[in-house]
Structures are given as C-alpha cells and as structure tokens.
Design an enzyme around this catalytic site. Structure first.
Site, PDB file in Angstrom:
ATOM      1  N   ASP A 105       0.836  -1.201   0.000  1.00  0.00           N
ATOM      2  CA  ASP A 105       0.000   0.000   0.000  1.00  0.00           C
ATOM      3  C   ASP A 105       0.871   1.252   0.000  1.00  0.00           C
ATOM      4  O   ASP A 105       2.017   1.230   0.450  1.00  0.00           O
ATOM      5  CB  ASP A 105      -0.892   0.029   1.252  1.00  0.00           C
ATOM      6  CG  ASP A 105      -1.936  -1.077   1.225  1.00  0.00           C
ATOM      7  OD1 ASP A 105      -2.239  -1.572   0.130  1.00  0.00           O
ATOM      8  OD2 ASP A 105      -2.418  -1.431   2.317  1.00  0.00           O
TER       9      ASP A 105
HETATM   10  N1  URA Z   1      -1.362  -5.971   3.648  1.00  0.00           N
HETATM   11  C1  URA Z   1      -1.803  -4.703   3.728  1.00  0.00           C
HETATM   12  O1  URA Z   1      -2.834  -4.449   4.341  1.00  0.00           O
HETATM   13  N2  URA Z   1      -1.098  -3.745   3.127  1.00  0.00           N
HETATM   14  C2  URA Z   1       0.048  -3.969   2.461  1.00  0.00           C
HETATM   15  O2  URA Z   1       0.651  -3.036   1.929  1.00  0.00           O
HETATM   16  C3  URA Z   1       0.502  -5.282   2.384  1.00  0.00           C
HETATM   17  C4  URA Z   1      -0.218  -6.286   2.980  1.00  0.00           C
END
Ligand code: URA
Length: 249
Positions: A105
C-alpha cells in the site's frame, strides 16, 4: 549454457508486441533468426541468436532483479496519473523496464522485489504459489493471545473470503498509548490483507512494514535504497514458489 526460450516470448519480452501478435508476425514471415525467416511456431532461441522483426533488430534485455526498501508515501507502480512518487523513481540509473512483484500500500513501507522477469513475477504472484511474508504492524489496542489465535484458523475478510492460516506474535506493547507491535506471517497476497485481518479482529493497523519475503530481509538497506538480488536468492525464490506448487498439489 544460455537458456533457450520460445521466439514469440522473446519478441513479446522485448516490448515489440504482445505474445499473440508476435505469433501472428512469425506466421506472416516478418521475423528472422540469424538472417533466416522463421514461420513455424515453437522455435527456441538463445541470447546469442540475432532476431529481427520487420527488418529491425529487437533489443533484448538482460533479466534483472532488485530488492527495494519501499518508503511510505510511495506508490507500488511504474507511473501515476496524479504524479505521486512511484517505486521506479528510485531506479533512475536502471534502464531495464522493471516493475514491482505485487504491491505494498501507499502508506506501507518495506520489502518489495522489482524485476523485468515476467515468468518469475507470475510465479510469485500466483495465489497458489505465494511465499511467506512477514509484516510488522503497529496496531491500536493490545490483543490477547486468543485474539491472535483466530489468525491460525483463518478469518473472514472482505467479500466473505477466508484467509489461510497465519501466524502472529506480539513483539511489544505500550499500555499508556494502548498500542501493540505485532508480527504477522502470511503467504497469501490479497489486497490490504494485513490491515483487513487486524481490522476483522478489532485492532486497526496504524503503521505497517513488510520485513521479509521468503528468505529475503531488509538487512543493510534504508528506506529508498535497493540492491541486486544474488543468483542464489533468485534461485531460492523460484524454488520456494515451485515447492509451494508441489506442496499444494
Ligand atoms: N497488507 C496490507 O494491508 N497492506 C500492504 O501493503 C501489504 C499487505
């Protein structure tokens, strides 16, 4: 010995055309290997073979593999229509067309692999062959062992999807701030999976970092830095994914 690959795949990897279009070009007699027109499918070529399409030599990229420490506030993409910083901005000196394997993310930091090897990327991103990844999350609230035990059985997250067994461990707690630092190892790669898993048991994620991917770690890197993967690390990743494939047969 150099690895032999199918001609249409090599043309597609060079960015000349899609694999299907490359097959059509071969059938139309537009492709030559070492000066000879090839029209049948299935011909294999090595990096030593000279390939032309429509009389133009194709540029064949070496496969490259990088381990990157993605900082927060960076998009796991190669471009962004709203001009946010993207992971490839950190690879200005790299001329191969690399892209990230999977995504973190925008506000998640940590370990991301970038490559131009489509076969490895597909293998690692395939839901059946995913490798273990460990995340460290700062969460709101202090979970009890029975809360985290729910991850071991699998829990329902978005759209009724159940997660595979995952393992969590409390690393530290801050009673005054009512927060905890927890490590979580998963092998799937659903979107926002870690945040959704913690939210599902009532502990929203405040901060998230991916610390490991298979046997790879961020050791020696600071946010924004990268290094090349070593040949044995590339082999390990390929084997890990393939072993998972066999385990689950
Ligand atoms: N899970 C998440 O919630 N965000 C990420 O960036 C990776 C795994």
């Amino acid at each position: 010995m150099a690895q032999a690959e199918r001609l249409q795949k090599v043309i597609a990897q060079a960015g000349v055309a899609s694999r299907r279009r490359a097959e059509a070009m071969i059938a139309e007699g537009l492709v030559k290997v070492n000066g000879q027109t090839v029209t049948e499918m299935g011909v294999k070529v090595t990096p030593d073979d000279a390939i032309t399409v429509n009389g133009q030599p194709i540029m064949r990229e070496q496969k490259v593999y990088y381990l990157f420490y993605k900082p927060r506030q960076v998009l796991s993409a190669v471009s962004d229509s709203t001009d946010r910083r993207v992971v490839t901005d950190y690879f200005r000196g790299v001329h191969e067309r690399i892209y990230p394997i999977g995504r973190l993310d925008y506000d998640t930091s940590g370990l991301l692999i970038l490559t131009n090897d489509g076969a490895l990327a597909n293998l690692l991103m395939h839901p059946r062959y995913e490798v273990d990844k460990t995340y460290v999350a700062k969460i709101m609230g202090i979970p009890q062992p029975e809360d985290l035990a729910k991850f071991r059985k699998g829990i329902i997250i978005r759209h009724g999807r159940k997660t595979a067994p995952a393992y969590a461990k409390i690393l530290s707690t801050d009673k005054r701030k009512n927060t905890a630092i927890v490590s979580l190892t998963i092998h799937q790669g659903m979107n926002h999976q870690v945040k959704l898993m913690f939210a599902a048991i009532g502990f929203p994620v405040l901060k998230l970092k991916r610390e490991t991917y298979g046997q790879l770690t961020l050791d020696g890197l600071r946010p924004g830095e990268y290094r090349e993967l070593r040949p044995h690390e590339i082999a390990q990743l390929t084997n890990l994914a393939k072993n998972k494939q066999n385990d689950r047969k």
